[in-house]
Enzyme design. Structure first.
Site, PDB file in Angstrom:
ATOM      1  N   ARG A 172       0.856  -1.190   0.000  1.00  0.00           N
ATOM      2  CA  ARG A 172       0.000   0.000   0.000  1.00  0.00           C
ATOM      3  C   ARG A 172       0.891   1.239   0.000  1.00  0.00           C
ATOM      4  O   ARG A 172       1.887   1.290   0.744  1.00  0.00           O
ATOM      5  CB  ARG A 172      -0.914   0.029   1.241  1.00  0.00           C
ATOM      6  N   GLU A 204      -4.178   7.291  -5.195  1.00  0.00           N
ATOM      7  CA  GLU A 204      -4.357   6.599  -6.477  1.00  0.00           C
ATOM      8  C   GLU A 204      -5.666   7.012  -7.118  1.00  0.00           C
ATOM      9  O   GLU A 204      -6.675   7.109  -6.403  1.00  0.00           O
ATOM     10  CB  GLU A 204      -4.313   5.089  -6.260  1.00  0.00           C
ATOM     11  N   HIS A 219      -0.775   0.013  -9.968  1.00  0.00           N
ATOM     12  CA  HIS A 219      -1.493  -0.915  -9.066  1.00  0.00           C
ATOM     13  C   HIS A 219      -2.044  -2.133  -9.826  1.00  0.00           C
ATOM     14  O   HIS A 219      -3.250  -2.394  -9.837  1.00  0.00           O
ATOM     15  CB  HIS A 219      -2.626  -0.175  -8.336  1.00  0.00           C
TER      16      HIS A 219
HETATM   17  P1  NAD Z   1      -1.332 -11.294   5.290  1.00  0.00           P
HETATM   18  O1  NAD Z   1      -2.348 -10.820   6.261  1.00  0.00           O
HETATM   19  O2  NAD Z   1      -1.262 -12.751   4.967  1.00  0.00           O
HETATM   20  O3  NAD Z   1       0.130 -10.841   5.760  1.00  0.00           O
HETATM   21  C1  NAD Z   1       0.413  -9.587   6.301  1.00  0.00           C
HETATM   22  C2  NAD Z   1       1.494  -9.786   7.367  1.00  0.00           C
HETATM   23  O4  NAD Z   1       1.876  -8.491   7.823  1.00  0.00           O
HETATM   24  C3  NAD Z   1       1.007 -10.582   8.572  1.00  0.00           C
HETATM   25  O5  NAD Z   1       1.889 -11.670   8.821  1.00  0.00           O
HETATM   26  C4  NAD Z   1       1.018  -9.557   9.707  1.00  0.00           C
HETATM   27  O6  NAD Z   1       1.364 -10.141  10.968  1.00  0.00           O
HETATM   28  C5  NAD Z   1       2.099  -8.594   9.217  1.00  0.00           C
HETATM   29  N1  NAD Z   1       2.027  -7.311   9.882  1.00  0.00           N
HETATM   30  C6  NAD Z   1       0.949  -6.626  10.340  1.00  0.00           C
HETATM   31  N2  NAD Z   1       1.329  -5.496  10.968  1.00  0.00           N
HETATM   32  C7  NAD Z   1       2.684  -5.452  10.904  1.00  0.00           C
HETATM   33  C8  NAD Z   1       3.660  -4.561  11.391  1.00  0.00           C
HETATM   34  N3  NAD Z   1       3.315  -3.461  12.096  1.00  0.00           N
HETATM   35  N4  NAD Z   1       4.940  -4.821  11.129  1.00  0.00           N
HETATM   36  C9  NAD Z   1       5.307  -5.936  10.444  1.00  0.00           C
HETATM   37  N5  NAD Z   1       4.415  -6.854   9.976  1.00  0.00           N
HETATM   38  C10 NAD Z   1       3.127  -6.614  10.200  1.00  0.00           C
HETATM   39  O7  NAD Z   1      -1.587 -10.420   3.968  1.00  0.00           O
HETATM   40  P2  NAD Z   1      -1.077 -10.740   2.489  1.00  0.00           P
HETATM   41  O8  NAD Z   1      -2.080 -11.556   1.765  1.00  0.00           O
HETATM   42  O9  NAD Z   1       0.331 -11.226   2.567  1.00  0.00           O
HETATM   43  O10 NAD Z   1      -1.143  -9.261   1.856  1.00  0.00           O
HETATM   44  C11 NAD Z   1      -0.280  -8.229   2.326  1.00  0.00           C
HETATM   45  C12 NAD Z   1      -0.716  -6.879   1.754  1.00  0.00           C
HETATM   46  O11 NAD Z   1      -0.494  -6.882   0.342  1.00  0.00           O
HETATM   47  C13 NAD Z   1      -2.217  -6.565   1.880  1.00  0.00           C
HETATM   48  O12 NAD Z   1      -2.541  -6.020   3.135  1.00  0.00           O
HETATM   49  C14 NAD Z   1      -2.431  -5.550   0.766  1.00  0.00           C
HETATM   50  O13 NAD Z   1      -2.267  -4.267   1.282  1.00  0.00           O
HETATM   51  C15 NAD Z   1      -1.319  -5.871  -0.220  1.00  0.00           C
HETATM   52  N6  NAD Z   1      -1.832  -6.330  -1.530  1.00  0.00           N
HETATM   53  C16 NAD Z   1      -1.514  -5.595  -2.639  1.00  0.00           C
HETATM   54  C17 NAD Z   1      -1.957  -5.995  -3.893  1.00  0.00           C
HETATM   55  C18 NAD Z   1      -1.601  -5.218  -5.160  1.00  0.00           C
HETATM   56  O14 NAD Z   1      -2.246  -5.395  -6.201  1.00  0.00           O
HETATM   57  N7  NAD Z   1      -0.573  -4.394  -5.188  1.00  0.00           N
HETATM   58  C19 NAD Z   1      -2.761  -7.153  -4.007  1.00  0.00           C
HETATM   59  C20 NAD Z   1      -3.042  -7.901  -2.851  1.00  0.00           C
HETATM   60  C21 NAD Z   1      -2.551  -7.481  -1.615  1.00  0.00           C
END
Ligand code: NAD
Length: 319
Positions: A237, A266, A285
């Site tokens: 993000r 965005e 994105h």
């Molecule tokens: P997930 O929930 O499986 O993993 C996120 C991890 O981040 C978790 O293990 C959590 O414990 C950790 N986390 C939370 N707060 C934290 C902190 N303060 N410091 C360090 N780690 C922390 O999620 P995911 O499926 O791996 O997705 C991650 C992110 O990717 C989503 O939240 C979304 O914002 C982003 N995303 C982007 C796109 C894109 O098109 N660019 C698509 C899908 C997801």
């Protein structure tokens, strides 16, 4: 049962079908919905879907019929989940659809920074190879990844998938998560604190969600702790990065390259400092968006509603 999809275009620009939802109720799909049209369009619908249309407390106050919000994405920061909870509205997300697509795209960005494939192709088309005195030329430093270190911030589904690809390329991995799980460690993957990751990584990739605790996690102070010439990737993000600080570090060549698929606002604004920063790749994105991935998203989005209607909701983010 009335179902309103507020911004369906990016999920389904015409190559998928809404038939799964249409089996469940009377569906109206809007390509996109401006803020001042949300209440009117939702009307007396009980089920709404949003991808990036923000749903705030003020809006929920004006939409008393809503019972279920389906976020058509993994990141659900567009919805005021506490306000929804206070009104008994169930909010769901799609946790897994994009894991492989986002992990793959992370490496599309990383490999572009290492090899500049398209820029070299363009030079060849312009005749630079034809006119070259040698059998080859390159216009940028070419970078080999084997034995370098990749730091992964946020070690959930996508972070772990990225780690597997990184290890296949011979990278060592340092992972930081606020719920560290040492069981995930192996010979070339260590779970570390944030400062250790910042100080020792050649590439840093962001995979944590956007929360108050992660907003601006890449800033002047964290950048100062990084190795010189580090490469930074953000497919998570935009607001995870203080863009002014990143642009300054890129222009000062403290950071070697950055590649971001997401930015603070965005679509990107013309005055975003990353647009004019040195060595910065920006994509609009798209990490989530291969058709295979959107197809999965659609099916899980429908299934979330099926499970909610059966009294066993899944993927609820505001329990
Ligand atoms: P997930 O929930 O499986 O993993 C996120 C991890 O981040 C978790 O293990 C959590 O414990 C950790 N986390 C939370 N707060 C934290 C902190 N303060 N410091 C360090 N780690 C922390 O999620 P995911 O499926 O791996 O997705 C991650 C992110 O990717 C989503 O939240 C979304 O914002 C982003 N995303 C982007 C796109 C894109 O098109 N660019 C698509 C899908 C997801």
């Amino acid at each position: 049962m009335k179902i309103v999809v507020l911004d369906g275009y990016t999920l389904n620009p015409g190559d998928l079908v809404w038939a799964g939802l249409e089996k469940l109720g009377q569906v109206t799909v809007y390509d996109r919905t401006p803020k001042d049209k949300i209440v009117e369009r939702v009307g007396d619908a009980t089920i709404i879907y949003t991808n990036k249309t923000p749903l705030t407390k003020e809006l929920f106050d004006q939409m008393p019929h809503v019972k279920f919000v389906g976020v058509l994405a993994t990141g659900y920061n567009v919805v005021d989940t506490d306000a929804a909870k206070a009104k008994g509205i169930v909010v769901t997300n799609i946790p897994t659809y994009g894991t492989t697509a986002v992990a793959q795209f992370t490496f599309a960005l990383l490999l572009e920074m290492c090899h500049h494939v398209w820029a070299h192709h363009e030079e060849v088309k312009k005749g630079a190879w034809t006119n070259c005195p040698d059998f080859c030329f390159w216009n940028y430093p070419l970078i080999e990844l084997a034995d370098k270190t990749m730091g992964i911030i946020g070690f959930g589904r996508i972070g772990q998938s990225v780690a597997k690809i990184a290890q296949a390329l011979g990278l060592k991995v340092l992972a930081y998560d606020n719920y560290p799980n040492k069981e995930l460690e192996n010979e070339s993957l260590k779970i570390v604190d944030l400062d250790t990751l910042l100080a020792n990584s050649d590439v840093i990739s962001l995979h944590c969600p956007l929360f108050e605790s992660t907003k601006g996690i890449i800033n002047k102070n964290s950048i100062a702790k990084m190795k010189d010439k580090v490469m930074i990737i953000n497919t998570s993000r935009g607001p995870l990065i203080v863009e002014e600080d990143l642009a300054e570090a890129l222009n000062a060549e403290k950071i070697g390259y950055a590649a971001v698929d997401v930015v603070s606002t965005e679509p990107i604004k013309l005055d975003n400092p990353l647009l004019s920063a040195k060595n910065c790749i920006i994509t609009p994105h798209i990490a989530w968006a291969p058709k295979e991935s959107r197809d999965r998203l659609m099916n899980i989005g429908v299934d979330n509603l099926v499970k909610y209607l059966s009294g066993n909701p899944v993927n609820v983010v505001n329990k």
